[in-house]
Design a protein around this motif. Structure first.
Motif, PDB file in Angstrom:
ATOM      1  N   THR A  53      55.230  16.225  85.489  1.00 49.92           N
ATOM      2  CA  THR A  53      54.321  15.120  85.754  1.00 49.92           C
ATOM      3  C   THR A  53      54.449  14.110  84.629  1.00 49.92           C
ATOM      4  O   THR A  53      55.272  14.261  83.733  1.00 49.92           O
ATOM      5  CB  THR A  53      52.865  15.611  85.910  1.00 49.92           C
ATOM      6  OG1 THR A  53      52.053  14.517  86.330  1.00 49.92           O
ATOM      7  CG2 THR A  53      52.331  16.172  84.617  1.00 49.92           C
ATOM      8  N   GLY A  54      53.625  13.061  84.691  1.00 49.40           N
ATOM      9  CA  GLY A  54      53.717  12.031  83.666  1.00 49.40           C
ATOM     10  C   GLY A  54      52.477  11.169  83.633  1.00 49.40           C
ATOM     11  O   GLY A  54      51.769  11.028  84.632  1.00 49.40           O
ATOM     12  N   GLY A  55      52.207  10.610  82.469  1.00 44.44           N
ATOM     13  CA  GLY A  55      51.052   9.740  82.334  1.00 44.44           C
ATOM     14  C   GLY A  55      51.132   8.896  81.082  1.00 44.44           C
ATOM     15  O   GLY A  55      51.859   9.210  80.134  1.00 44.44           O
ATOM     16  N   SER A  56      50.385   7.821  81.096  1.00 51.12           N
ATOM     17  CA  SER A  56      50.412   6.877  79.980  1.00 51.12           C
ATOM     18  C   SER A  56      49.515   7.295  78.830  1.00 51.12           C
ATOM     19  O   SER A  56      49.739   6.922  77.688  1.00 51.12           O
ATOM     20  CB  SER A  56      49.969   5.493  80.463  1.00 51.12           C
ATOM     21  OG  SER A  56      48.597   5.502  80.851  1.00 51.12           O
ATOM     22  N   ASP A  57      48.442   8.057  79.109  1.00 53.42           N
ATOM     23  CA  ASP A  57      47.380   8.340  78.145  1.00 53.42           C
ATOM     24  C   ASP A  57      46.629   7.046  77.818  1.00 53.42           C
ATOM     25  O   ASP A  57      46.294   6.774  76.671  1.00 53.42           O
ATOM     26  CB  ASP A  57      47.932   8.985  76.874  1.00 53.42           C
ATOM     27  CG  ASP A  57      46.896   9.831  76.140  1.00 53.42           C
ATOM     28  OD1 ASP A  57      45.746   9.888  76.606  1.00 53.42           O
ATOM     29  OD2 ASP A  57      47.239  10.413  75.097  1.00 53.42           O
ATOM     30  N   PHE A  58      46.355   6.287  78.860  1.00 54.74           N
ATOM     31  CA  PHE A  58      45.658   5.002  78.721  1.00 54.74           C
ATOM     32  C   PHE A  58      44.233   5.214  78.223  1.00 54.74           C
ATOM     33  O   PHE A  58      43.491   6.051  78.738  1.00 54.74           O
ATOM     34  CB  PHE A  58      45.639   4.307  80.088  1.00 54.74           C
ATOM     35  CG  PHE A  58      44.832   3.039  80.128  1.00 54.74           C
ATOM     36  CD1 PHE A  58      45.339   1.877  79.564  1.00 54.74           C
ATOM     37  CD2 PHE A  58      43.586   3.006  80.730  1.00 54.74           C
ATOM     38  CE1 PHE A  58      44.609   0.699  79.613  1.00 54.74           C
ATOM     39  CE2 PHE A  58      42.844   1.835  80.783  1.00 54.74           C
ATOM     40  CZ  PHE A  58      43.357   0.671  80.217  1.00 54.74           C
ATOM     41  N   HIS A  59      43.856   4.450  77.178  1.00 59.40           N
ATOM     42  CA  HIS A  59      42.505   4.500  76.618  1.00 59.40           C
ATOM     43  C   HIS A  59      41.867   3.115  76.539  1.00 59.40           C
ATOM     44  O   HIS A  59      40.800   2.973  75.935  1.00 59.40           O
ATOM     45  CB  HIS A  59      42.526   5.089  75.207  1.00 59.40           C
ATOM     46  CG  HIS A  59      42.633   6.579  75.139  1.00 59.40           C
ATOM     47  ND1 HIS A  59      43.771   7.259  75.475  1.00 59.40           N
ATOM     48  CD2 HIS A  59      41.729   7.523  74.773  1.00 59.40           C
ATOM     49  CE1 HIS A  59      43.578   8.563  75.294  1.00 59.40           C
ATOM     50  NE2 HIS A  59      42.342   8.748  74.873  1.00 59.40           N
ATOM     51  N   GLY A  60      42.490   2.116  77.093  1.00 58.02           N
ATOM     52  CA  GLY A  60      41.970   0.764  76.928  1.00 58.02           C
ATOM     53  C   GLY A  60      42.237   0.249  75.528  1.00 58.02           C
ATOM     54  O   GLY A  60      43.294   0.503  74.947  1.00 58.02           O
ATOM     55  N   THR A  61      41.279  -0.462  74.952  1.00 60.74           N
ATOM     56  CA  THR A  61      41.504  -1.088  73.648  1.00 60.74           C
ATOM     57  C   THR A  61      41.558  -0.091  72.502  1.00 60.74           C
ATOM     58  O   THR A  61      41.941  -0.459  71.386  1.00 60.74           O
ATOM     59  CB  THR A  61      40.412  -2.136  73.356  1.00 60.74           C
ATOM     60  OG1 THR A  61      39.127  -1.504  73.410  1.00 60.74           O
ATOM     61  CG2 THR A  61      40.457  -3.269  74.373  1.00 60.74           C
TER      62      THR A  61
END
Length: 280
Positions: free
Chosen positions: A241-249
């Motif tokens: 699988t895969g992901g960005s680990d997006f947290h915003g600012t």
């Protein structure tokens, strides 16, 4: 190509966008699906799953597990957020985190920093405070120039102000995800700074508990690391699988779905998950 993001955070933990805002950002980014995987909480899932939007939303979580002198993270996908065992465990995690945050705030107070957990909550008592919130406070109030300095001087594990968390074991985290009907995946395997043989030993240990997959595509992975992750997934029969680990600012360089700019996670990785769950 249809793309997805299987590793996204909101204000339910240490992200800076509400779950609804995250969903709209995912749509704007052209994603076909995304998973909300907040740290040790399912608090944002009801909000985002109640939306009627042209995007698939996967209820998820990212659990912190004790490992060595630190921790590793286990992602859970397609979980039931109402699972009694999971709710009990996440309450323990949040309560323990509250105790730790209060202790760290007292430690920083003794160092001459005007900080309290109430100031960190900033009117939002449901917020799940993390060291990222401490770092932002230290930057915003002029104690350090940036978050890197905050961790180096005040928040890192080698500072006198750090408080060690109590963790569940990796096996306990995997068991919780399985009890909640989910699929457990090892997050960002190269962040743990393990040698390849030690990483293999970790994977073999987690597989005995029911590990399902490994995060092969990730914002900071090099091509060499991607190739190694895929080879390990193939060797052990794990799903990729895969992901960005997006947290915003809180992680301003990482964009939802695109990571540092070149991340592209194909939808067919999610299709494999759905097939195994009978959702395809």
């Amino acid at each position: 190509m249809d793309t997805i993001d299987m590793h996204v955070h909101s204000t339910a933990s240490d992200g800076t966008f509400r779950p609804t805002e995250v969903a709209h950002l995912a749509i704007k980014a052209g994603l076909r699906a995304f998973a909300l995987t907040d740290h040790d909480t399912t608090g944002g899932i009801d909000e985002v799953m109640s939306l009627s939007l042209p995007i698939e939303i996967i209820p998820g979580i990212e659990l912190s597990a004790g490992f060595g002198n630190g921790d590793i993270h286990i992602l859970g996908y397609y979980i039931d957020p109402e699972c009694r065992e999971l709710k009990k465990a996440t309450k323990f995690m949040v309560d323990e985190r509250i105790w730790r945050n209060e202790k760290m705030a007292r430690n920083l107070n003794e160092a001459g920093i005007d900080i309290t957990v109430d100031k960190l909550y900033n009117g939002d008592p449901d917020k799940v405070l993390t060291r990222a919130h401490f770092a932002n406070y230290l930057v915003d109030n002029g104690y350090v120039k940036d978050k890197a300095e905050a961790f180096k001087k005040y928040l890192g594990e080698d500072t006198p102000y750090y408080v060690l968390r109590q963790y569940l074991s990796p096996e306990e985290c995997i068991e919780l995800i399985l009890k909640a009907g989910g699929l457990p995946v090892l997050a960002h395997p190269f962040q743990y700074k393990l040698s390849t043989p030690d990483l293999c030993l970790l994977i073999e240990r987690l597989m005995k508990a029911g590990l399902y997959g490994i995060e092969c595509l990730y914002s900071t992975h090099t091509r060499t690391e991607e190739d190694l992750a895929y080879s390990l997934a193939h060797r052990y029969g794990l799903k990729a699988t895969g992901g960005s680990d997006f947290h915003g600012t809180n992680k301003p360089d990482i964009s939802i779905g695109r990571g540092l700019g070149n991340l592209s996670i194909p939808y067919n990785l999610l299709e494999s998950f759905k097939e195994d769950l009978g959702l395809a």
